[in-house]
Design a protein around this motif. Sequence first.
Motif, PDB file in Angstrom:
ATOM      1  N   GLU A 175      -1.346   0.488  16.615  1.00 36.70           N
ATOM      2  CA  GLU A 175      -1.359   1.421  16.109  1.00 36.70           C
ATOM      3  C   GLU A 175       0.631   1.232  15.967  1.00 36.70           C
ATOM      4  OE1 GLU A 175      -5.502   1.300  16.482  1.00 36.70           O
ATOM      5  OE2 GLU A 175      -3.321  -0.150  17.762  1.00 36.70           O
ATOM      6  N   GLU A 234       2.880   1.628   3.814  1.00 39.77           N
ATOM      7  CA  GLU A 234       2.456   0.292   4.586  1.00 39.77           C
ATOM      8  C   GLU A 234       1.365   0.568   6.058  1.00 39.77           C
ATOM      9  OE1 GLU A 234       6.866  -0.232   3.241  1.00 39.77           O
ATOM     10  OE2 GLU A 234       5.169   1.225   4.260  1.00 39.77           O
ATOM     11  N   HIS A 235       1.508   2.119   6.533  1.00 42.69           N
ATOM     12  CA  HIS A 235       0.408   2.201   7.787  1.00 42.69           C
ATOM     13  C   HIS A 235      -0.550   2.485   6.829  1.00 42.69           C
ATOM     14  CE1 HIS A 235       3.509   5.013  10.252  1.00 42.69           C
ATOM     15  NE2 HIS A 235       4.076   3.032  10.427  1.00 42.69           N
ATOM     16  N   TYR A 254      -5.807  -1.458  14.435  1.00 43.65           N
ATOM     17  CA  TYR A 254      -5.066  -1.769  13.232  1.00 43.65           C
ATOM     18  C   TYR A 254      -4.889  -3.028  13.211  1.00 43.65           C
ATOM     19  CZ  TYR A 254      -1.272  -0.103  11.116  1.00 43.65           C
ATOM     20  OH  TYR A 254       0.945  -0.786  10.657  1.00 43.65           O
ATOM     21  N   PRO A 255      -4.040  -3.622  12.147  1.00 45.35           N
ATOM     22  CA  PRO A 255      -4.145  -3.082  11.103  1.00 45.35           C
ATOM     23  C   PRO A 255      -5.492  -2.349   9.616  1.00 45.35           C
ATOM     24  CG  PRO A 255      -3.258  -4.952  10.661  1.00 45.35           C
ATOM     25  CD  PRO A 255      -3.779  -5.337  12.373  1.00 45.35           C
TER      26      PRO A 255
END
Length: 422
Positions: free
Chosen positions: A192, A262-263, A303-304
């Motif tokens: 993460e 992008e997160h 994540y992701p």
Amino acid sequence: MKKMIIHGGRKLTGEVVIGGAKNSTVALIPAAILSESVVTLDGVPHIKDVYNLMDILSAMNVHSNFNEATDTLTLDPTEIEFKPLPNGKIKSLRASYYFMGALLGRFGHAIVGLPGGDDIGPRPIDQHIKGFESLGASVSNEHGAMFITAPEEGLHGARIFLDMVSVGATINLILAAVTATGQTSIENAAKEPEIIDLATYLNNMGAKIRGAGTDTIRIDGVAHLYAKNPHTIIPDRIEAGTYLAMAGACGDGVNVKNIISEHLDAYLAKLEEIGVQMDVGEDNIFVYPSGNLQAVQIKTSPYPGFATDLQQPITPLLLKAAGDGIVIDTIYPKRVRHIPELIRMGADISLENDVIILHHVDRLQGAEVTADEIRAGACLMTAGLMAEGKTTISKVDNILRGYDRVVYKLKKLGADVEMIDD
């Protein structure tokens, strides 16, 4: 406890600025006690968890000051005193368990009550315990508190393989290992952005952490840490995702600012699949008024992948979509406390073997509902904004634990919302 009153039916318009990441902040504050100098954090969100953590630190003689005008939190751990943390505020938030790793790293021992926080199903800490023991600590559970003690010579580096990807265990083991003798490797680590944020923060203090954001993190222990100030907290991707879904559900042109897109790659892909029209900028996303929306299947994953914390906030948007939407939460399959509350508002939802099936409805009706945890509360806020009439959300303190100045931000977007004392 407070209540939130929402008179629905208004279109949201304008801009909203996202605060610092809750899930970073609640790790960075406990990590501050590893520093031998004053720590300054910028971009701190105005949430109840921050104030609860400040109270816990105060019990250990760590002085703190939160400048709400500048979103700056100053923490002074230079006169810290070891104290057991068996109950009280520890029970108020899940992230209090980061004091296990932080106290172990600072003092070589910790007494911390079993964590509280949201009731979203089992969240065992066995991976944390396994990791502490690999570093040489002895761990016991006595009267509802964890007693963790390093050997006389201190913690030592070790190879730790996590049986399951765990954000909490990854963070706790970083906090414990950063001052241990030798090298520690954490394999099958969580990736993460909040873990990268923590590693950046600690490395700026003098830690030697490599691989954050990958599945293998290597830590070479150091004897001393000194803060390099200030550290700016990354934007909250969950708050951002909540407002993006809200804008898609009842927006008339909303600009969501202070975002690292992008997160949110997996989440944005689903919004596009649903039919939400967006312009993604360098640090903002503009959401256009919604047209035709189509149901999709969402499956949460580490994540992701699609974040478990965003499956509830996106639910009201799926109710507007044509067809049947499906949500499968592989992280916390029992995270369904928002479902009966939405049904009170007229939602057509069924639950089959932990699979949530959402059927299109033309409208929701305001009702009295309860925010039993943070993200369920976020879901109900959006549903209330969409609904006809008045929605009253009780246990709003749960929402305030995770959402920065939420009433102010909603009003700025044009919502008819207020907070009242219960």
